[in-house]
Design a protein around this motif. Structure first.
Motif: not given
Length: 295
Positions: A257-262, A115-122, A63-65
């Motif tokens: 930056a947010t995506l990298k942090q999460i 919880e973090q996965a939901a934030k990542y997708d958003a 997913t990150r890739l």
């Protein structure tokens, strides 16, 4: 008769003792084997849990890739690749949640991952939306840039016919500032630097704007005056578009930056979850082995 009865009693007592001993040995063996079996069962459960975490880690990496691929090459295909990878990750997470057991610390870690996965997708969805807006602004900016350049070229041609050398020089300088500003605006798309934004705004809004005011004073030609009115209007629109573009770029960079942090935070929690299973396996392994040898 008494002696015979005493011997019989002794034999009976001996048989009873042997039977009792066999019962004790059998019971001990049973409980020992049960304990060993339970140990093997628990070890196997931990191994399966560890494998599920490894599967979750694999889908998270994919997913990150996929996000990196979309950032470097935004397209419908890379967006679809992300959706597939994220779906696989959520499926792995669901399987993990359904087989967690009662360990509160691990349950908390899995909840955190969810919880973090939901934030990542958003955050990714916001990034896609911003990129679409950015493409629209860039297209409009390119159109306005071409139109403004043609307008200034027409202005140069008009003053040249008047043999107004000073006005012609000023019109040429307006065109030069406009081109420098447009170049800085194009460079901004790649550099994302505030310096390029400021350079574009300065060249078009200040330098070209001041030159246009001076040109107004150097010619009374009605057509030139009309072209200058149009230039003022469209150059302001162009600067507004560049300002909007810079704002979108800043917001997009913040989301990256947010995506990298999460992503890093989730990877850390998942590593901790995997480590907890490994530690339990390492602690249980020698116990199971010892129990098996003793039985």
């Amino acid at each position: 008769m008494f002696k015979n009865m005493k011997l019989g009693t002794q034999l009976g007592s001996g048989f009873a003792a042997v039977i009792l001993l066999l019962v004790i040995v059998s019971a001990t063996a049973y409980w020992g084997l049960t304990g060993a079996f339970d140990g093997f069962t628990e070890y196997r459960r931990l191994a399966r849990a560890n494998a599920r975490v490894a599967s979750l880690q694999e889908t998270m990496l994919s997913t990150r890739l996929a996000v990196r691929s979309f950032i470097s090459d935004p397209s419908d295909q890379t967006a679809q690749d992300y959706r597939q990878s994220f779906g696989a990750m959520m499926a792995a997470l669901k399987e993990q949640q359904e087989n967690m057991g009662k360990n509160q610390e691990r349950l908390k870690k899995v909840d955190t991952i969810g919880e973090q996965a939901a934030k990542y997708d958003a955050a990714f969805a916001q990034f896609v939306a911003l990129h679409k807006q950015q493409e629209e602004v860039e297209a409009r900016q390119a159109e306005m840039g071409v139109a403004t350049r043609k307008m200034v070229t027409q202005m140069i041609e008009v003053v040249a016919k008047e043999n107004n050398t000073e006005a012609a020089v000023l019109a040429g300088q307006i065109q030069e500032s406009l081109m420098i500003g447009r170049l800085a605006a194009v460079r901004l798309r790649q550099s994302h630097k505030a310096a390029d934004f400021e350079a574009a705004k300065k060249e078009i809004q200040v330098e070209a704007g001041d030159l246009a005011k001076t040109l107004r004073q150097k010619t009374e030609n009605a057509e030139v005056q009309k072209l200058l009115d149009q230039f003022d209007k469209e150059s302001n629109v162009y600067v507004t578009l560049v300002t909007t573009l810079f704002d979108l770029i800043q917001k997009s960079d913040a989301l990256i930056a947010t995506l990298k942090q999460i992503g890093s935070a989730v990877a850390k929690v998942t590593d901790e979850l995997k480590t907890s299973y490994v530690e339990d396996q390492n602690a249980l392994g020698p116990q199971v082995q010892q129990a098996a040898l003793l039985r």
